[in-house]
Design an enzyme around this catalytic site. Structure first.
Site, PDB file in Angstrom:
ATOM      1  N   HIS A  68       0.869  -1.236   0.041  1.00 45.75           N
ATOM      2  CA  HIS A  68      -0.230   0.015   0.327  1.00 45.75           C
ATOM      3  C   HIS A  68       0.677   0.848  -0.268  1.00 45.75           C
ATOM      4  O   HIS A  68       1.590   2.247   1.450  1.00 45.75           O
ATOM      5  CB  HIS A  68      -1.052  -0.190   1.301  1.00 45.75           C
ATOM      6  CG  HIS A  68      -1.937   1.201   1.346  1.00 45.75           C
ATOM      7  ND1 HIS A  68      -1.749   2.249   1.432  1.00 45.75           N
ATOM      8  CD2 HIS A  68      -2.842   1.116   0.908  1.00 45.75           C
ATOM      9  CE1 HIS A  68      -2.461   2.719   1.961  1.00 45.75           C
ATOM     10  NE2 HIS A  68      -3.843   2.586   1.344  1.00 45.75           N
ATOM     11  N   ASP A  69       1.078   1.945  -1.099  1.00 44.60           N
ATOM     12  CA  ASP A  69       1.814   3.058  -0.612  1.00 44.60           C
ATOM     13  C   ASP A  69       2.755   4.006  -0.684  1.00 44.60           C
ATOM     14  O   ASP A  69       3.257   4.391  -0.538  1.00 44.60           O
ATOM     15  CB  ASP A  69       0.562   4.020  -0.604  1.00 44.60           C
ATOM     16  CG  ASP A  69      -0.676   4.383  -0.854  1.00 44.60           C
ATOM     17  OD1 ASP A  69      -1.489   3.919  -1.564  1.00 44.60           O
ATOM     18  OD2 ASP A  69      -1.692   5.333   0.069  1.00 44.60           O
ATOM     19  N   LYS A 122      -5.122   4.467  -6.596  1.00 48.52           N
ATOM     20  CA  LYS A 122      -5.410   4.659  -5.547  1.00 48.52           C
ATOM     21  C   LYS A 122      -5.843   6.178  -5.366  1.00 48.52           C
ATOM     22  O   LYS A 122      -4.995   7.214  -5.760  1.00 48.52           O
ATOM     23  CB  LYS A 122      -5.218   4.202  -4.519  1.00 48.52           C
ATOM     24  CG  LYS A 122      -5.192   3.841  -2.798  1.00 48.52           C
ATOM     25  CD  LYS A 122      -4.620   3.892  -2.471  1.00 48.52           C
ATOM     26  CE  LYS A 122      -5.167   3.634  -0.963  1.00 48.52           C
ATOM     27  NZ  LYS A 122      -4.456   5.440  -0.275  1.00 48.52           N
TER      28      LYS A 122
END
Length: 302
Positions: free
Chosen positions: A36-37, A123
């Site tokens: 995630h990110d 995202k």
């Protein structure tokens, strides 16, 4: 308004995990790994070379490698750069403009560069499910577990875990493969998840539950293994076999060679009866079955 500078803090370990309310366990046939990110913009807020970013990156690398070896899909989420005010929405009020329009800030860090087979999701909000194809990926793959790693634990990672829960997807917050603004906020995310929407675990714990990586042909067919298999069929001791002697003269007939071919193919080795019969010595067979031997042969033939 932008990201804070993150002071070093110690990464939570096994003894720091909260008690999970549910007893879900990761399953290699059900799981998807989410990274995630992990973009330069967000990772850059940490103090380089210090905890927790050192452990964060190292543990994601370990988990990613293990998941890849088990055929578990790897998904990267990443926010786009240069968002318009409309695209940014209320995040503009909370965090400012975010990632700029250049190429560097939005890139996944070099240590975790996506591989060709990995899935990349753009995202737009905290949750990696919001306005993305993550749920489609899970459904298409027939999977209902999400291993959550990355940053930041109490923001996007936790919101992704709650979104997963509300979609009947089991979420696993991998505690020592997450990073946050502080140890306090990191622990808050873990306690919230453990009580309300998922399971917390360590990298070691997840890897243990997923099970060992499949043994490769290179690992399983060591020279020692080849010698032992040959000695067994010839009903002799391994120590009695010389590397350069003709095994046909030792009694290695065609039936025994075919038996070895079948046995070694079950480990994943690409070997044929003709290849073994043409050069019937231990030295030649070990070279044939050595790591990268067939790849090198293929390249040479081109």
């Amino acid at each position: 308004m932008g990201l804070p500078a993150i002071a070093p803090y110690s990464m939570p370990g096994t003894s720091d995990l909260p008690k999970n309310k549910v007893s879900w366990t990761p399953d290699a046939k059900r799981a998807v790994l989410l990274i995630h990110d992990m973009q330069n913009y967000f990772v850059g807020a940490f103090t380089a070379g210090q905890s927790p970013v050192n452990e964060l990156v190292a543990n994601i690398q370990r988990l990613r490698k293990h998941c890849t070896s088990l055929g578990i899909p790897v998904v990267f989420s990443a926010q786009p750069g240069g968002q318009t005010p409309a695209q940014r929405g209320l995040q503009l009020d909370m965090w400012g403009a975010g990632i700029n329009g250049g190429p560097e800030q939005k890139r996944i860090i070099d240590a975790l560069e996506p591989a060709p087979g990995d899935i990349h999701l753009t995202k737009w909000r905290y949750s990696a499910f919001h306005n993305t194809a993550l749920m489609d990926v899970l459904r298409e793959q027939g999977r209902d577990q999400l291993l959550i790693t990355g940053i930041y634990a109490h923001i996007g990672c936790l919101q992704t875990a709650t979104h997963a829960f509300m979609s009947d997807v089991q979420a696993f917050m991998v505690a020592d493969a997450l990073g946050d603004f502080s140890r306090e906020q990191h622990e808050f995310a873990l306690h919230y998840a453990a009580k309300l929407c998922g399971v917390t675990a360590t990298t070691d714990g997840v890897i243990e539950f997923l099970g060992p990586a499949p043994m490769t042909a290179a690992a399983s067919l060591s020279p020692e293994r080849v010698r032992e298999d040959v000695a067994e069929l010839l009903e002799q001791t391994a120590a009695d076999l010389r590397e350069d002697e003709n095994l046909l003269e030792r009694g290695m007939d065609s039936i025994r060679i075919m038996s070895l071919v079948e046995r070694w193919r079950r480990t994943g080795a690409e070997v044929s009866f003709v290849e073994l019969a043409e050069k019937p010595t231990l030295a030649d067979w070990c070279a044939l079955l050595a790591p990268n031997a067939r790849a090198a042969t293929t390249v040479a033939m081109r």
